[in-house]
Design an enzyme around this catalytic site. Structure first.
Site, short mmCIF file in Angstrom:
data_model
loop_
_atom_site.label_atom_id
_atom_site.label_comp_id
_atom_site.label_asym_id
_atom_site.label_seq_id
_atom_site.Cartn_x
_atom_site.Cartn_y
_atom_site.Cartn_z
N HIS A 238 22.77 49.78 68.79
CA HIS A 238 24.02 48.79 69.46
C HIS A 238 25.11 49.56 69.92
O HIS A 238 25.64 50.15 69.19
CB HIS A 238 24.25 47.68 68.54
CG HIS A 238 22.81 46.94 67.92
ND1 HIS A 238 22.31 47.17 66.85
CD2 HIS A 238 22.21 45.91 68.73
CE1 HIS A 238 21.17 46.37 66.76
NE2 HIS A 238 21.21 45.41 67.83
N SER A 239 25.51 49.11 71.18
CA SER A 239 26.78 49.93 71.71
C SER A 239 27.47 48.64 72.08
O SER A 239 27.42 48.25 73.44
CB SER A 239 26.56 50.86 72.55
OG SER A 239 27.43 51.43 72.75
#
Ligand code: BDR
Ligand code: CA
Length: 312
Positions: A238-239
């Protein structure tokens, strides 16, 4: 460049900030005016050095404006346990030759808001300290911002730094409260949206294997964080800041959003730093938060791949 959108980014790099910045560097439709730097993921000296280094690696020359070195009121814990002690995975990189500006980030925000009044796209990827200070210095600032996109919050109380709060807001809740009280329209990418837009580690690793300096550097600085995340959250990476940058640069790929009033809790013993959303319209306060719920995942992944200079 004439019709390009002027873009100013406030950031605390940070591994996911770096990916978001690579996306911004790669956008032909935006003219990056500068990077305002906040303390957050790690201390200001590190976040400034990291911003300068990323610019150097990417071959980008933009002014870098260091801002506040701490939250407005209360000290807060950084996120070095996620990003490394230096915020860039402790790889021991050679410092950049580029130097920071002497103008304070809050003043740079004000100056650019005048220079590009009504047009400026302002994106915040870190704690809101610099922006809150800017709006206190000049309360007319919001009227000159074209769009404000904020990465922060956990809109139904599923936090990532405490039970209910997300890091960027929890690091400086007083600043976040000022920003959410002052701006009439804020496009918000919260942590819970981030969790709905993960991408497979295996796919990301394939992109990082590309032979170019951006991908190579990003591979190195993100390695520790990716390992940590894999242990904690499984197959998906996840960014947060990359998702916020996607919304900022490519709003045409937003699939679902809802507009509600949102306020920031500053005093709760368990809930300090949480974002309280009026989902049912119980208050008579104007709905200022445009909460992004879903974006086009395939386009998001495409943009990340392009930013890394990868193919397929
Ligand atoms: C946010 O907190 C920081 O650690 C990340 O860089 C991101 O901006 C996610 O909660
Ligand atoms: Ca950040």
């Amino acid at each position: 460049m004439k019709d390009s959108i002027p873009l100013l980014i406030d950031t605390d790099p940070g591994v996911d900030d770096a990916l978001a910045l690579l996306m911004a560097f790669n956008s032909p439709r935006h003219r990056l005016l500068g990077l305002c730097i906040a303390a957050g993921n790690v201390g200001l000296d590190y976040t400034t050095a990291n911003a300068l280094k990323l610019c150097e690696v990417a071959g980008v020359t933009v002014p870098v404006y260091p801002g506040c070195d701490r939250p407005l009121v209360f000290a807060a814990e950084d996120a070095s346990y996620v990003h490394g002690r230096d915020g860039f995975g402790d790889i021991g990189y050679e410092p950049s030759q580029q130097r920071p500006e002497s103008e304070h980030a809050a003043l740079a925000i004000l100056r650019e808001s005048h220079a590009h009044s009504g047009q400026l796209l302002l994106v915040t990827l870190g704690p809101l300290t610099n922006l809150a200070l800017a709006v206190r210095l000049d309360p007319s600032l919001p009227s000159r911002i074209g769009r404000l996109v904020v990465m922060g919050g956990a809109v139904t109380g599923k936090g990532n730094t405490s039970i209910a709060a997300e890091f960027n807001i929890a690091f400086d809740p007083e600043a976040a409260a000022i920003v959410f009280e002052s701006f009439p329209a804020i496009e918000l990418v919260d942590w819970e949206a981030v969790l709905r837009h993960g991408f497979l580690h295996s796919r990301f690793e394939a992109w990082l294997a590309t032979d170019n300096p951006r991908a190579g550097f990003y591979d190195r600085i993100s390695r520790k964080t990716r390992l940590w995340a894999e242990g904690k959250r499984g197959d998906f990476w996840h960014s947060a800041d990359a998702l916020a940058m996607m919304v900022a640069l490519y709003p045409q790929y937003i699939i679902e959003k809802q507009r509600h009033y949102l306020c920031v809790e500053t005093v709760g013993s368990q809930s300090r730093g949480s974002t309280v959303v009026d989902w049912l319209g119980r208050s008579d306060r104007p709905a200022q938060a445009e909460i992004v719920l879903q974006v086009d995942q395939a386009r998001f992944e495409e943009r990340i791949r392009d930013a890394l200079g990868a193919h397929g």
